[in-house]
Design a protein around this motif. Structure first.
Motif, PDB file in Angstrom:
ATOM      1  N   LYS A 287     -14.365 109.996  58.970  1.00 43.27           N
ATOM      2  CA  LYS A 287     -13.765 108.661  58.885  1.00 43.27           C
ATOM      3  C   LYS A 287     -12.293 108.780  58.495  1.00 43.27           C
ATOM      4  N   ALA A 288     -11.507 107.808  58.908  1.00 45.39           N
ATOM      5  CA  ALA A 288     -10.106 107.728  58.468  1.00 45.39           C
ATOM      6  C   ALA A 288     -10.059 106.901  57.187  1.00 45.39           C
ATOM      7  N   PHE A 289      -9.353 107.374  56.185  1.00 44.87           N
ATOM      8  CA  PHE A 289      -9.291 106.704  54.886  1.00 44.87           C
ATOM      9  C   PHE A 289      -7.850 106.272  54.580  1.00 44.87           C
ATOM     10  N   LYS A 290      -7.720 105.078  54.032  1.00 45.68           N
ATOM     11  CA  LYS A 290      -6.393 104.577  53.679  1.00 45.68           C
ATOM     12  C   LYS A 290      -5.856 105.249  52.428  1.00 45.68           C
ATOM     13  N   SER A 291      -6.762 105.730  51.587  1.00 44.22           N
ATOM     14  CA  SER A 291      -6.342 106.371  50.346  1.00 44.22           C
ATOM     15  C   SER A 291      -7.426 107.340  49.884  1.00 44.22           C
ATOM     16  N   LEU A 292      -7.073 108.213  48.951  1.00 35.50           N
ATOM     17  CA  LEU A 292      -8.048 109.146  48.385  1.00 35.50           C
ATOM     18  C   LEU A 292      -9.092 108.398  47.548  1.00 35.50           C
TER      19      LEU A 292
ATOM     20  N   GLN B 253     -10.272 105.443  48.320  1.00 40.93           N
ATOM     21  CA  GLN B 253     -11.242 104.915  49.285  1.00 40.93           C
ATOM     22  C   GLN B 253     -12.193 106.031  49.733  1.00 40.93           C
ATOM     23  N   MET B 254     -11.663 107.237  49.917  1.00 35.80           N
ATOM     24  CA  MET B 254     -12.497 108.377  50.296  1.00 35.80           C
ATOM     25  C   MET B 254     -13.568 108.637  49.237  1.00 35.80           C
ATOM     26  N   HIS B 255     -13.142 108.637  47.973  1.00 37.00           N
ATOM     27  CA  HIS B 255     -14.056 108.856  46.854  1.00 37.00           C
ATOM     28  C   HIS B 255     -15.180 107.823  46.888  1.00 37.00           C
ATOM     29  N   THR B 256     -14.830 106.567  47.067  1.00 38.94           N
ATOM     30  CA  THR B 256     -15.806 105.486  47.100  1.00 38.94           C
ATOM     31  C   THR B 256     -16.781 105.643  48.268  1.00 38.94           C
ATOM     32  N   GLU B 257     -16.231 105.983  49.450  1.00 35.45           N
ATOM     33  CA  GLU B 257     -17.069 106.139  50.643  1.00 35.45           C
ATOM     34  C   GLU B 257     -18.055 107.305  50.494  1.00 35.45           C
ATOM     35  N   ILE B 258     -17.613 108.362  49.846  1.00 38.32           N
ATOM     36  CA  ILE B 258     -18.500 109.505  49.629  1.00 38.32           C
ATOM     37  C   ILE B 258     -19.686 109.107  48.759  1.00 38.32           C
TER      38      ILE B 258
ATOM     39  N   ILE C 158      -9.781 116.012  39.173  1.00 36.74           N
ATOM     40  CA  ILE C 158      -8.414 115.706  39.628  1.00 36.74           C
ATOM     41  C   ILE C 158      -8.085 116.428  40.927  1.00 36.74           C
ATOM     42  N   THR C 159      -8.890 117.468  41.232  1.00 36.33           N
ATOM     43  CA  THR C 159      -8.678 118.235  42.469  1.00 36.33           C
ATOM     44  C   THR C 159      -8.699 117.335  43.690  1.00 36.33           C
ATOM     45  N   LEU C 160      -9.643 116.397  43.744  1.00 38.51           N
ATOM     46  CA  LEU C 160      -9.750 115.504  44.892  1.00 38.51           C
ATOM     47  C   LEU C 160      -8.479 114.678  45.056  1.00 38.51           C
ATOM     48  N   TYR C 161      -7.976 114.162  43.956  1.00 37.24           N
ATOM     49  CA  TYR C 161      -6.829 113.244  44.030  1.00 37.24           C
ATOM     50  C   TYR C 161      -5.490 113.960  44.178  1.00 37.24           C
ATOM     51  N   SER C 162      -5.531 115.288  44.158  1.00 38.77           N
ATOM     52  CA  SER C 162      -4.297 116.040  44.390  1.00 38.77           C
ATOM     53  C   SER C 162      -4.243 116.601  45.811  1.00 38.77           C
ATOM     54  N   LEU C 163      -5.234 116.234  46.639  1.00 38.07           N
ATOM     55  CA  LEU C 163      -5.275 116.725  48.020  1.00 38.07           C
ATOM     56  C   LEU C 163      -4.070 116.236  48.810  1.00 38.07           C
ATOM     57  N   LYS C 164      -3.499 117.145  49.583  1.00 39.86           N
ATOM     58  CA  LYS C 164      -2.391 116.793  50.480  1.00 39.86           C
ATOM     59  C   LYS C 164      -2.880 116.809  51.916  1.00 39.86           C
ATOM     60  N   ASP C 165      -2.078 116.254  52.805  1.00 38.72           N
ATOM     61  CA  ASP C 165      -2.437 116.155  54.212  1.00 38.72           C
ATOM     62  C   ASP C 165      -2.793 117.519  54.788  1.00 38.72           C
TER      63      ASP C 165
ATOM     64  N   TYR D 264      -9.032 116.877  54.522  1.00 35.91           N
ATOM     65  CA  TYR D 264      -8.319 115.604  54.477  1.00 35.91           C
ATOM     66  C   TYR D 264      -7.216 115.560  55.527  1.00 35.91           C
ATOM     67  N   ASN D 265      -7.254 114.526  56.358  1.00 36.69           N
ATOM     68  CA  ASN D 265      -6.204 114.267  57.339  1.00 36.69           C
ATOM     69  C   ASN D 265      -5.663 112.869  57.083  1.00 36.69           C
ATOM     70  N   LYS D 266      -4.488 112.809  56.546  1.00 35.92           N
ATOM     71  CA  LYS D 266      -3.926 111.543  56.060  1.00 35.92           C
ATOM     72  C   LYS D 266      -3.829 110.481  57.138  1.00 35.92           C
ATOM     73  N   ASN D 267      -3.387 110.871  58.330  1.00 32.11           N
ATOM     74  CA  ASN D 267      -3.188 109.895  59.401  1.00 32.11           C
ATOM     75  C   ASN D 267      -4.199 110.056  60.538  1.00 32.11           C
ATOM     76  N   ASP D 268      -5.317 110.653  60.221  1.00 25.35           N
ATOM     77  CA  ASP D 268      -6.323 110.906  61.249  1.00 25.35           C
ATOM     78  C   ASP D 268      -7.710 110.891  60.594  1.00 25.35           C
ATOM     79  N   ILE D 269      -8.701 111.360  61.334  1.00 24.62           N
ATOM     80  CA  ILE D 269     -10.070 111.405  60.834  1.00 24.62           C
ATOM     81  C   ILE D 269     -10.224 112.543  59.817  1.00 24.62           C
ATOM     82  N   SER D 270     -10.709 112.214  58.650  1.00 21.42           N
ATOM     83  CA  SER D 270     -11.044 113.242  57.660  1.00 21.42           C
ATOM     84  C   SER D 270     -12.518 113.611  57.812  1.00 21.42           C
TER      85      SER D 270
END
Length: 375
Positions: free
Chosen positions: A307-312, A314-319, A338-345, A362-368
């Motif tokens: 899925k594409a996520f608008k923010s980390l 949102q990703m956490h919540t979806e998981i 904190i590892t999850l929230y420090s992820l870069k593209d 994690y793909n910031k502008n694409d499907i993660s």
């Protein structure tokens, strides 16, 4: 004495086609093989207790434990007198029963045999696990190691291969009770189709049967003289092209990877690096093929969320919602650090918990891609 630096030195392609002998410390039963057919032979797997009860018409967990303990005591012996080679490997490495599930861990060698082009695949090990007749695997080995299209086996040799000694006095009894069922078994489960002719010491009807000629029905191939493994590596090196400076190093690394983990795995790693990195291709490929990374991602995930996520956040919540929806094991309080929230593209991270690990790409502008591995 030269020091053995890694496992690769034990898995020698030169052994293939020699006098390799594969045997069992205890014969696999039909129930063992039936069990293999109900699950994927991958490193980590699981099956519900209810499903296990259904397969074997069982009602007690103690009977399940007894079955799995017996399976753990069955080892495979691979040896070669010509090469002074001997190895003993177990099929089932460990198992865990937790609530309503059985979690299984198979040995690296067994799971490797199901990966095309790996050392144990080239020995035919995976087919041997599924042959149904008691001594099919012995005749299968003899044929597999020979590699000829036409093979003569004397009656004395056939008795030795099938371990029947002086029993079955008449060839008719050997043929009816052993040879025909075994050749059918090898055709259905060993991926080798054969015909045979009796060789006699004369033309008359009562002439003594000296042996049999086995004729392999050879499928049409593009080039039977070429090495498919080296061909695969050449294709991968061509894809990598000018991104590689240390040609011989990467070539050797790909050989090692295919030997242990198979061609499909090597292809996936090359495609992944070329797709996800614009620079430092060689560095990232080497990192992707190292032992630590392989151990984390070699097995297929049990569940995948794309899925594409608008923010980390949102990703956490979806998981968490995905875990709840699919009835996956509950996570400990500190699973998401904190590892999850420090992820870069385009970065990846694997988060591990008691009963599950989660690999996040994690793909910031694409499907993660989020992969869930149960154990």
């Amino acid at each position: 004495m030269n020091k053995i630096n890694d496992k690769f030195s034990l898995l020698n392609f030169e052994l293939i086609g020699k006098d390799i002998k594969i045997d069992f410390t205890k014969h696999l039963t039909k129930k063992d093989k039936e069990f293999f057919r109900h699950i994927k032979m991958q490193k980590y797997n699981h099956i519900s207790l209810l499903k296990f009860y259904e397969i074997y018409s069982l009602k007690e967990k103690e009977n399940v434990i007894k079955f799995l303990n017996n399976l753990m005591n069955k080892n495979i012996i691979i040896s070669s007198k010509e090469n002074n080679y001997f190895t003993c490997i177990n099929i089932l490495q460990s198992y865990h029963i937790n609530n309503a599930f059985i979690y299984l861990v198979f040995s690296d060698e067994i799971t490797s045999s199901f990966k095309k082009g790996s050392f144990f695949d080239k020995l035919g090990l995976r087919n041997i696990l599924f042959l149904e007749e008691k001594f099919s695997y012995r005749l299968y080995q003899y044929i597999y190691n020979n590699r000829e299209d036409n093979i003569y086996i004397s009656i004395e040799e056939l008795r030795e291969i099938l371990e029947i000694g002086d029993s079955y006095k008449r060839f008719y009894d050997i043929e009816k009770n052993l040879l025909i069922p075994i050749l059918e078994d090898i055709k259905n489960n060993g991926e080798i189709e054969l015909t045979y002719q009796k060789i006699k010491n004369g033309e008359h009807k009562s002439a003594k049967i000296l042996g049999i000629n086995l004729n392999r029905i050879v499928p049409v191939t593009v080039d039977s003289n070429s090495d498919p493994t080296l061909h695969t590596i050449d294709i991968l090196m061509a894809k990598l092209g000018n991104n590689i400076k240390n040609f011989s190093e990467i070539y050797s690394l790909l050989i090692k990877t295919i030997t242990e983990y198979g061609e499909d795995f090597a292809k996936e790693k090359v495609e992944y690096v070329l797709k996800n990195y614009d620079s430092d291709i060689e560095k990232n490929l080497k990192a992707s093929l190292t032992q630590d990374n392989i151990n984390e991602i070699i097995e297929k995930p049990d569940f995948i969320l794309k899925k594409a996520f608008k923010s980390l956040f949102q990703m956490h919540t979806e998981i968490l919602l995905f875990i709840q929806k699919n009835n996956l094991p509950q996570l400990s309080k500190y699973m998401f650090t904190i590892t999850l929230y420090s992820l870069k593209d385009k970065e990846s991270v694997t988060l591990k918990d008691k009963n599950m690990s989660i690999k996040i790409t994690y793909n910031k502008n694409d499907i993660s891609i989020i992969e869930f591995y149960l154990y």
